[in-house]
Design a protein around this motif. Structure first.
Motif, PDB file in Angstrom:
ATOM      1  N   GLU A  87       0.850  -1.191   0.000  1.00 57.77           N
ATOM      2  CA  GLU A  87       0.000   0.000   0.000  1.00 57.77           C
ATOM      3  C   GLU A  87       0.888   1.243   0.000  1.00 57.77           C
ATOM      4  O   GLU A  87       2.112   1.157   0.044  1.00 57.77           O
ATOM      5  CB  GLU A  87      -0.973  -0.024   1.179  1.00 57.77           C
ATOM      6  CG  GLU A  87      -0.361  -0.420   2.508  1.00 57.77           C
ATOM      7  CD  GLU A  87       0.631   0.584   3.015  1.00 57.77           C
ATOM      8  OE1 GLU A  87       0.268   1.775   3.114  1.00 57.77           O
ATOM      9  OE2 GLU A  87       1.774   0.197   3.305  1.00 57.77           O
ATOM     10  N   ALA A  88       0.249   2.404  -0.055  1.00 54.96           N
ATOM     11  CA  ALA A  88       0.971   3.641  -0.312  1.00 54.96           C
ATOM     12  C   ALA A  88       1.929   4.040   0.803  1.00 54.96           C
ATOM     13  O   ALA A  88       3.008   4.575   0.542  1.00 54.96           O
ATOM     14  CB  ALA A  88      -0.030   4.774  -0.571  1.00 54.96           C
ATOM     15  N   ASP A  89       1.564   3.803   2.072  1.00 57.65           N
ATOM     16  CA  ASP A  89       2.441   4.213   3.160  1.00 57.65           C
ATOM     17  C   ASP A  89       3.798   3.522   3.068  1.00 57.65           C
ATOM     18  O   ASP A  89       4.847   4.149   3.252  1.00 57.65           O
ATOM     19  CB  ASP A  89       1.793   3.909   4.510  1.00 57.65           C
ATOM     20  CG  ASP A  89       0.710   4.916   4.884  1.00 57.65           C
ATOM     21  OD1 ASP A  89       0.697   6.004   4.281  1.00 57.65           O
ATOM     22  OD2 ASP A  89      -0.103   4.603   5.761  1.00 57.65           O
ATOM     23  N   GLY A  90       3.778   2.221   2.825  1.00 55.49           N
ATOM     24  CA  GLY A  90       5.036   1.493   2.697  1.00 55.49           C
ATOM     25  C   GLY A  90       5.823   1.907   1.470  1.00 55.49           C
ATOM     26  O   GLY A  90       7.064   1.976   1.512  1.00 55.49           O
ATOM     27  N   ALA A  91       5.144   2.197   0.376  1.00 56.62           N
ATOM     28  CA  ALA A  91       5.844   2.576  -0.856  1.00 56.62           C
ATOM     29  C   ALA A  91       6.537   3.925  -0.703  1.00 56.62           C
ATOM     30  O   ALA A  91       7.695   4.110  -1.090  1.00 56.62           O
ATOM     31  CB  ALA A  91       4.853   2.610  -2.019  1.00 56.62           C
ATOM     32  N   ARG A  92       5.847   4.897  -0.107  1.00 54.30           N
ATOM     33  CA  ARG A  92       6.419   6.245   0.001  1.00 54.30           C
ATOM     34  C   ARG A  92       7.584   6.266   0.988  1.00 54.30           C
ATOM     35  O   ARG A  92       8.596   6.933   0.757  1.00 54.30           O
ATOM     36  CB  ARG A  92       5.354   7.257   0.392  1.00 54.30           C
ATOM     37  CG  ARG A  92       4.675   7.011   1.746  1.00 54.30           C
ATOM     38  CD  ARG A  92       3.627   8.066   2.082  1.00 54.30           C
ATOM     39  NE  ARG A  92       2.987   7.794   3.369  1.00 54.30           N
ATOM     40  CZ  ARG A  92       2.447   8.728   4.128  1.00 54.30           C
ATOM     41  NH1 ARG A  92       2.489   9.998   3.746  1.00 54.30           N
ATOM     42  NH2 ARG A  92       1.861   8.414   5.269  1.00 54.30           N
ATOM     43  N   THR A  93       7.474   5.508   2.075  1.00 56.73           N
ATOM     44  CA  THR A  93       8.564   5.499   3.054  1.00 56.73           C
ATOM     45  C   THR A  93       9.746   4.661   2.574  1.00 56.73           C
ATOM     46  O   THR A  93      10.896   4.978   2.875  1.00 56.73           O
ATOM     47  CB  THR A  93       8.061   4.973   4.408  1.00 56.73           C
ATOM     48  OG1 THR A  93       7.420   3.701   4.222  1.00 56.73           O
ATOM     49  CG2 THR A  93       7.074   5.950   5.031  1.00 56.73           C
TER      50      THR A  93
END
Length: 571
Positions: free
Chosen positions: A189-195
């Protein structure tokens, strides 16, 4: 009519450049700095989940020449620019490095087509692709979303792109000058991708590259066999494409992560434990133990099934004795290499009990022999008792016995199988391929489970006259699937061309002349972009079936390491 499912025959093998790490697999182009797909393995979806583009990422320019660092990290160069694609060790992401040789703008463009779920075939998923900039981390994020996000991709650039024209499904990144590094992080999901993208940027290009080169070098230490570059190429490809760490953080073994292999994205016990595992054991014992425990606990509930989902249950049903034998033999090989491990044996005792119970269902009513439904090429058998399969089961029990609490029972069983095979499987002075005890038999051989391997496995000696006569027939013109040419070898009805399995078999046979021919083919034939393939043309050496075959690459690497300096008869 035999209901076979053979590999598609290729008129022109695909040009592809695989790279990646345990978390991410990548398909790049050997012609230009272009990426067609980036993917991960998923236990939850029991397959491979790939971002696919046309292309997904591409660097502008012309006149490219390609090379590889450590036979794995692609580098493209032209008069203006050097581009390096790195899948950093231990990271779920990529780094794309652009180093200009002269002044001028730089551009990376992308065109996302679909998110694909792949086992044997690929299914484009019905997704939307929302995207946007995250002010907290500075990442640009693209998601593949149905009712929830299935896979997200985060991008960071150092220095930041300007102007920043990002979106989905198409995007463009531009810089006035370089050098530039583009970092891509993948997550569920997006949180893991951005971090993750931010983390990669924090570590930086030099740190990621240094760690990865160090780990790649460690995989290939202490090799003293022939054709070091061929060995390294096959070992590293198999290491990263015949196994993976999934989105869920669990290790899996699989036949291949390559989209070019026609049954990728699934688990086959034989491919994983007979073909790939010995190479993994030589390269990385710690990882070998980790995956051994994982597949025993996850897949051994269904031992001997033709193919299984990554999560365990049967995907392509049909009992194969060689697939069941892969479990005890892999454990034996691990313990032979590392020494007794009572704790591991106790942990894997229950999964092995499942294997023993399933094989016992196939025992002959009065003889110590075991049936199989499918052959080592996964085709229906003419007669249900195979010499190779029973010899493999015999050797697996025999080699496991020194480490097993009921050692004598395994030794007695193995001795009975060997004695029964010598009585039932010998005709006219050589071993048959398959037979009915006291009835019909078939003289044949299959490179995926060849009688050439019997001495190497430990079933008989190379001086055994029955085996020597068998080897002479397999390697000679009486064998209808022996193919002469510049690159000779053995095939089967499943693939009517010389086989990459045959190359490994010849090296492991210990027969000097056949082994020499195999080494020549591995050194000179184009095969599948330099990797062994299921089969190849005997004159041109070009791949004809089964490209992107990572488990086979592992078998070839193991053969090169184990079969060096062959000695023995010169059949």
């Amino acid at each position: 009519m035999e209901l076979m499912t053979p590999a598609p025959i290729l008129d022109t093998p695909p040009a592809h450049l695989p790279t990646g790490n345990l978390e991410v697999h990548v398909e790049a182009s050997p012609q230009a700095p272009s990426i067609s797909r980036i993917g991960v393995a998923s236990l939850g979806l029991s397959g491979l989940l790939d971002w696919v583009g046309a292309p997904l990422l591409e660097v502008s320019g012309q006149g490219w020449q390609v090379s590889r660092l450590a036979d794995w990290i692609p580098c493209w160069e032209n008069d203006d620019l050097k581009v390096t694609l790195l899948a950093p060790w231990g990271e779920r992401g990529l780094a794309l490095r652009l180093e200009p040789k002269r002044q001028g703008p730089l551009q990376v463009a992308g065109n996302l087509e679909y998110l694909g779920l792949r086992r044997f075939r690929e299914e484009p998923l019905d997704c939307v692709f929302p995207s946007g900039h995250d002010g907290w981390t500075g990442s640009h994020v693209m998601e593949a979303r149905t009712h929830r996000t299935l896979l997200a991709l985060g991008l960071q650039a150092d220095p930041p792109a300007h102007p920043n024209r990002l979106g989905a499904p198409q995007f463009v990144l531009e810089w006035a000058a370089g050098p530039v590094t583009l970092y891509l992080g993948l997550a569920p999901e997006a949180d893991g991708a951005r971090t993750t993208a931010l983390h990669l940027r924090r570590v930086g290009w030099e740190g990621l590259l240094h760690k990865t080169l160090h780990k790649l070098a460690l995989l290939c230490t202490n090799y003293t066999g022939p054709l070091y570059e061929v060995y390294r190429r096959h070992l590293i490809f198999s290491y990263f494409y015949a196994q993976a760490d999934t989105l869920e953080g669990e290790p899996v073994l699989l036949t291949s992560r390559s989209p070019h292999y026609y049954v990728s994205g699934a688990y086959w016990a034989r491919d994983a434990l007979l073909w790939f595992f010995p190479a993994l054991l030589k390269a990385d014992r710690k990882r070998a133990k980790q995956v051994l425990k994982a597949v025993f606990q996850r897949q051994a509930r269904w031992p001997g099934e033709h193919a299984q989902y990554l999560s365990g249950p049967p995907l392509y049903p049909g009992f194969e004795l060689d697939q069941a034998a892969a479990y005890p033999l892999a454990l034996a090989r691990y313990l032979e290499a590392t020494g007794p491990d009572p704790g591991l044996v106790a942990e894997l005792r229950e999964p092995l009990a499942w294997v023993f119970a399933r094989v016992a269902e196939e025992k002959h009513p009065s003889l110590t022999l075991y049936r199989t439904f499918l052959s080592p090429t996964d085709d229906p058998v003419k007669e249900p008792y195979l010499t190779y399969d029973n010899a493999l089961w015999c050797v697996a029990l025999e080699r496991l016995a020194p480490f097993w609490p009921e050692a004598e029972a395994l030794r007695l069983e193995a001795r009975a199988i060997r004695e029964t095979l010598y009585r039932q499987a010998e005709r006219n002075g050589r071993f048959v391929f398959s037979f009915e005890p006291g009835g019909t038999h078939t003289f044949s051989d299959e490179p995926a489970g060849s009688l050439l391997l019997l001495p190497h496995l430990g079933f008989c000696s190379r001086q055994d006259p029955i085996w020597q006569a068998t080897a002479l027939w397999i390697l000679g013109s009486d064998n209808p699937h022996h193919y002469k040419g510049r690159f000779p070898g053995e095939g089967s009805a499943h693939f009517p061309f010389p086989s990459g399995f045959g190359l490994a078999n010849r090296i492991l046979s210990g027969l000097m002349r056949p082994a020499g021919d195999a080494l020549m083919t591995l050194e000179q034939a184009p095969l599948d972009q330099g990797y062994a393939c299921e089969s190849f043309d005997p004159e041109t050496g070009q791949a004809r079936t089964g490209v992107g075959f990572a488990a086979l690459a592992g078998l070839v690497a193991y053969a090169l390491a184990a079969g060096k300096d062959p000695k023995g008869p010169t059949v």
